[in-house]
Design a protein around this motif. Structure first.
Motif, short mmCIF file in Angstrom:
data_model
loop_
_atom_site.label_atom_id
_atom_site.label_comp_id
_atom_site.label_asym_id
_atom_site.label_seq_id
_atom_site.Cartn_x
_atom_site.Cartn_y
_atom_site.Cartn_z
N ALA A 12 0.84 -1.19 0.00
CA ALA A 12 0.00 0.00 0.00
C ALA A 12 0.88 1.25 0.00
CB ALA A 12 -0.92 0.00 1.21
N GLN A 13 0.37 2.28 -0.62
CA GLN A 13 1.08 3.56 -0.66
C GLN A 13 0.50 4.48 0.39
OE1 GLN A 13 3.77 4.02 -2.66
NE2 GLN A 13 3.44 1.87 -3.06
N LEU A 19 0.03 -0.24 -5.04
CA LEU A 19 1.12 0.13 -5.93
C LEU A 19 0.62 0.02 -7.37
CD1 LEU A 19 4.10 0.88 -6.36
CD2 LEU A 19 4.59 -1.58 -6.37
N TYR A 20 0.72 1.12 -8.12
CA TYR A 20 0.20 1.12 -9.48
C TYR A 20 1.18 0.44 -10.42
CZ TYR A 20 -2.31 2.54 -13.59
OH TYR A 20 -3.04 2.52 -14.75
N GLY A 44 4.81 2.32 -9.90
CA GLY A 44 5.01 3.63 -9.31
C GLY A 44 4.87 4.77 -10.29
N LEU A 45 5.77 5.74 -10.19
CA LEU A 45 5.70 6.95 -10.99
C LEU A 45 5.75 6.65 -12.49
CD1 LEU A 45 5.56 10.02 -11.20
CD2 LEU A 45 8.04 10.07 -10.92
N GLU A 46 6.61 5.74 -12.91
CA GLU A 46 6.70 5.42 -14.34
C GLU A 46 5.40 4.81 -14.86
OE1 GLU A 46 7.87 5.43 -18.14
OE2 GLU A 46 8.82 6.47 -16.47
N TYR A 104 -4.32 8.50 -8.60
CA TYR A 104 -2.88 8.58 -8.41
C TYR A 104 -2.32 9.95 -8.80
CZ TYR A 104 -3.05 3.56 -7.77
OH TYR A 104 -3.33 2.30 -7.30
N ILE A 105 -3.13 10.76 -9.49
CA ILE A 105 -2.68 12.08 -9.96
C ILE A 105 -3.50 13.15 -9.25
CG2 ILE A 105 -2.47 13.62 -11.95
CD1 ILE A 105 -2.22 11.11 -13.71
#
Length: 137
Positions: A12-13, A19-20, A44-46, A104-105
């Motif tokens: 979990a974040q 986690l995406y 994650g970010l990528e 996530y954004i």
């Protein structure tokens, strides 16, 4: 306790989201990356950057496979008699609306937006649960 203990859940974040994970993209060619017949996965970010790039490149409401909240309405600008500044501000709004549907954004700032003939170029700075990232579309 899990019904299927052999499978673990993703970590979990901080925002309570899993986690995406998404497919890695070759942004220059506009297609997913593959290795040995399988898509390359990123997290994650990528992964969020990959999703965001495709969300902008996908026309909203055109494809029945996608939910109506997915995609971007940039095609609505084609053929409209808007003045340049109106077209520019609408493009920014469409991009921001397309991206901020993702949990996530949290924000999308569009800069260096320009039209070159029928092509749109923009730099988008994303604020995500994983930090800041940038995509060029």
């Amino acid at each position: 306790m899990s019904l299927f203990p052999m499978f673990s859940l993703p970590a979990a974040q901080s925002a309570g989201l899993p986690l995406y994970t998404d497919v890695a993209m070759d942004y220059d060619l506009g297609r997913p990356l593959w290795e040995s017949g399988n898509p390359i996965l990123v997290t994650g970010l990528e992964a969020v950057r990959s999703w965001a790039w495709r969300a902008i490149a996908t026309a909203r409401y055109r494809w029945p496979i996608f939910d109506w909240s997915y995609g971007c309405e940039l095609e609505a600008l084609v053929g409209q008699p808007y003045q340049a500044e109106t077209k520019r501000s609408e493009a920014i709004r469409y991009i921001q609306e397309a991206l901020t549907v993702s949990p996530y954004i949290s924000a999308a700032a569009v800069s260096d937006l320009r039209f070159e003939g029928s092509r749109l170029h923009a730099c988008v700075e994303l604020t995500t649960v994983y930090g800041r990232g940038k995509i060029d579309v």
